[in-house]
Write a protein that holds these residues in place. Structure first.
Motif, mmCIF file in Angstrom:
data_model
loop_
_atom_site.group_PDB
_atom_site.id
_atom_site.type_symbol
_atom_site.label_atom_id
_atom_site.label_comp_id
_atom_site.label_asym_id
_atom_site.label_seq_id
_atom_site.Cartn_x
_atom_site.Cartn_y
_atom_site.Cartn_z
ATOM 1 N N UNK A 162 -19.057 -37.938 -81.413
ATOM 2 C CA UNK A 162 -19.581 -38.752 -82.513
ATOM 3 C C UNK A 162 -21.104 -38.782 -82.525
ATOM 4 N N UNK A 163 -21.715 -38.772 -81.334
ATOM 5 C CA UNK A 163 -23.174 -38.875 -81.301
ATOM 6 C C UNK A 163 -23.866 -37.611 -81.819
ATOM 7 N N UNK A 164 -23.086 -36.533 -82.029
ATOM 8 C CA UNK A 164 -23.670 -35.318 -82.596
ATOM 9 C C UNK A 164 -23.983 -35.490 -84.076
ATOM 10 N N UNK A 165 -23.276 -36.413 -84.720
ATOM 11 C CA UNK A 165 -23.503 -36.676 -86.147
ATOM 12 C C UNK A 165 -24.261 -37.978 -86.374
ATOM 13 N N UNK A 166 -23.964 -38.987 -85.556
ATOM 14 C CA UNK A 166 -24.551 -40.302 -85.801
ATOM 15 C C UNK A 166 -23.800 -41.009 -86.916
ATOM 16 N N UNK A 167 -24.120 -42.295 -87.098
ATOM 17 C CA UNK A 167 -23.396 -43.102 -88.089
ATOM 18 C C UNK A 167 -23.495 -42.516 -89.490
ATOM 19 N N UNK A 168 -24.713 -42.206 -89.928
ATOM 20 C CA UNK A 168 -24.882 -41.763 -91.307
ATOM 21 C C UNK A 168 -24.333 -40.351 -91.523
ATOM 22 N N UNK A 169 -24.446 -39.532 -90.486
ATOM 23 C CA UNK A 169 -23.858 -38.206 -90.592
ATOM 24 C C UNK A 169 -22.350 -38.287 -90.721
ATOM 25 N N UNK A 170 -21.731 -39.206 -89.955
ATOM 26 C CA UNK A 170 -20.283 -39.397 -90.043
ATOM 27 C C UNK A 170 -19.899 -39.910 -91.428
ATOM 28 N N UNK A 171 -20.651 -40.903 -91.937
ATOM 29 C CA UNK A 171 -20.359 -41.443 -93.264
ATOM 30 C C UNK A 171 -20.456 -40.347 -94.326
ATOM 31 N N UNK A 172 -21.511 -39.542 -94.246
ATOM 32 C CA UNK A 172 -21.673 -38.462 -95.228
ATOM 33 C C UNK A 172 -20.520 -37.472 -95.149
ATOM 34 N N UNK A 173 -20.092 -37.179 -93.936
ATOM 35 C CA UNK A 173 -18.996 -36.219 -93.756
ATOM 36 C C UNK A 173 -17.691 -36.773 -94.320
ATOM 37 N N UNK A 174 -17.421 -38.052 -94.047
ATOM 38 C CA UNK A 174 -16.203 -38.672 -94.568
ATOM 39 C C UNK A 174 -16.265 -38.837 -96.078
ATOM 40 N N UNK A 175 -17.473 -39.112 -96.599
ATOM 41 C CA UNK A 175 -17.642 -39.331 -98.035
ATOM 42 C C UNK A 175 -17.212 -38.104 -98.841
ATOM 43 N N UNK A 176 -17.392 -36.934 -98.262
ATOM 44 C CA UNK A 176 -17.061 -35.698 -98.967
ATOM 45 C C UNK A 176 -15.564 -35.571 -99.241
ATOM 46 N N UNK A 177 -14.741 -36.327 -98.493
ATOM 47 C CA UNK A 177 -13.286 -36.230 -98.681
ATOM 48 C C UNK A 177 -12.751 -37.283 -99.649
ATOM 49 N N UNK A 178 -13.627 -38.183 -100.121
ATOM 50 C CA UNK A 178 -13.183 -39.306 -100.944
ATOM 51 C C UNK A 178 -13.240 -38.941 -102.431
ATOM 52 N N UNK A 179 -12.141 -39.207 -103.125
ATOM 53 C CA UNK A 179 -12.071 -38.986 -104.573
ATOM 54 C C UNK A 179 -11.913 -40.318 -105.276
#
Length: 342
Positions: free
Chosen positions: A7-24
């Motif tokens: 998780x620390x490779x992305x950080x909080x905002x990186x994780x949020x951005x990555x998850x956001x891409x899957x949301x419709x």
């Protein structure tokens, strides 16, 4: 073997951005979703908004020994949608907060959110935001869901009247028996790590435990039939407990007939295998997430032959209490023996 990303490779905002891409986003009332300080919703005029929150805690509400993260994510959404259904409302948006420990990888969290995405798709709900934070323990998930209902049409627990029919959707007791099976298989695995569980014959009850469905289908059907329940609640803590909630909120009593209680054959078979009383399983099992509701007696003919709604009894004056009526005609006071949170 696929690699995992800490998780620390992305950080909080990186994780949020990555998850956001899957949301419709599917709801026209969603003006702005994930990405700002808050989501922006624009419900239509003449609408009431309902809101509910549920918390799922690892080791209390789910056990990752036998519960896949995708199923945990799906269930987290479904149990919240079930609360909206119990208000006679349509779910529209939800926000998710998670507290997660360092032992979880990015891919593990993506698996959790994949389950949420599938549930959002199934119920046409928009995931519009939330929060993530560290946890020194296990995984904790908080879901808050919003729903819309025509003004004045929300159904509360407090509207039941004496002589109303008491109805339940689907069948009961399956989730409890599914948990019994999973706990037994876990113990066998702990005793012998080479043990391979045989769950195929228990598919129905295990599915009822791991991946319950909110009964939005029944809400839509009741609308098509022109039926508005007088009171309603979802069955999360057991039929007996929920019936007593309706009675207390509405100031009435109830009579439930044991011969009318619905149980699926696979559930009945597992109850016999575990030497458990099927009636007890249906009354006190919990986590079935079926709907328990009351309707005026005049609606009897519309519901009597419905394939997925069972009339299990009726409401009576409060002075008569809440009782289970056996096949022999004996009245046994209902007792809430379902899940206790504390």
């Amino acid at each position: 073997m696929s690699s995992v990303t800490p998780l620390n490779a992305l950080g909080e905002f990186g994780l949020i951005n990555r998850l956001q891409q899957t949301i419709t986003l599917r709801q026209p009332s969603t003006t702005l979703g994930i990405g700002d300080d808050a989501a922006i919703l624009s419900p239509a005029a003449g609408q009431d908004t309902v809101i509910s929150t549920d918390l799922l805690v690892e080791g209390v509400h789910f056990d990752l020994t036998f519960c896949p993260l995708k199923h945990v994510g799906y269930k987290a959404v479904a149990v919240n949608v079930s609360d909206v259904a119990a208000m006679n409302a349509t779910p529209t948006q939800l926000v998710v907060g998670i507290a997660v420990g360092a032992r979880y990888s990015v891919e593990a969290i993506e698996e959790l959110y994949e389950g949420m995405r599938l549930a959002c798709e199934a119920y046409s709900v928009d995931l519009v935001g939330g929060d993530t934070t560290a946890s020194r323990g296990g995984l904790t998930i908080s879901v808050t869901v919003l729903g819309q209902v025509a003004q004045g049409q929300a159904v509360r627990r407090s509207g039941a009247q004496s002589n109303d029919l008491l109805c339940v959707t689907g069948d009961l007791g399956g989730a409890l028996l599914g948990l019994q099976v999973l706990e037994r298989e876990k113990q066998a695995w702990q005793a012998d790590p080479e043990f391979q569980p045989e769950l195929e014959k228990y598919r129905y009850v295990v599915q009822r435990q791991l991946r319950p469905e909110a009964r939005m289908d029944i809400i839509y059907e009741l609308r098509e039939l022109g039926i508005t329940p007088t009171s309603m609640i979802d069955i999360s803590d057991g039929l007996a407990s929920e019936t007593l909630h309706l009675c207390q909120a509405s100031g009435v009593g109830a009579r439930i007939f044991t011969e009318n209680l619905p149980i699926a054959n696979p559930t009945l078979e597992v109850a016999e295998e575990f030497n458990l009383d099927p009636i007890m399983c249906m009354l006190n099992g919990g986590e079935d997430y079926e709907l328990l509701f009351t309707v005026p007696l005049a609606n009897h003919d519309k519901l009597k032959n419905h394939p997925d709604i069972t009339i299990i009894g009726h409401m009576v004056p409060q002075s008569e209490g809440a009782n289970l009526i056996t096949k022999a005609g004996q009245a046994v006071p209902l007792q809430a023996q379902g899940f206790k949170h504390f």
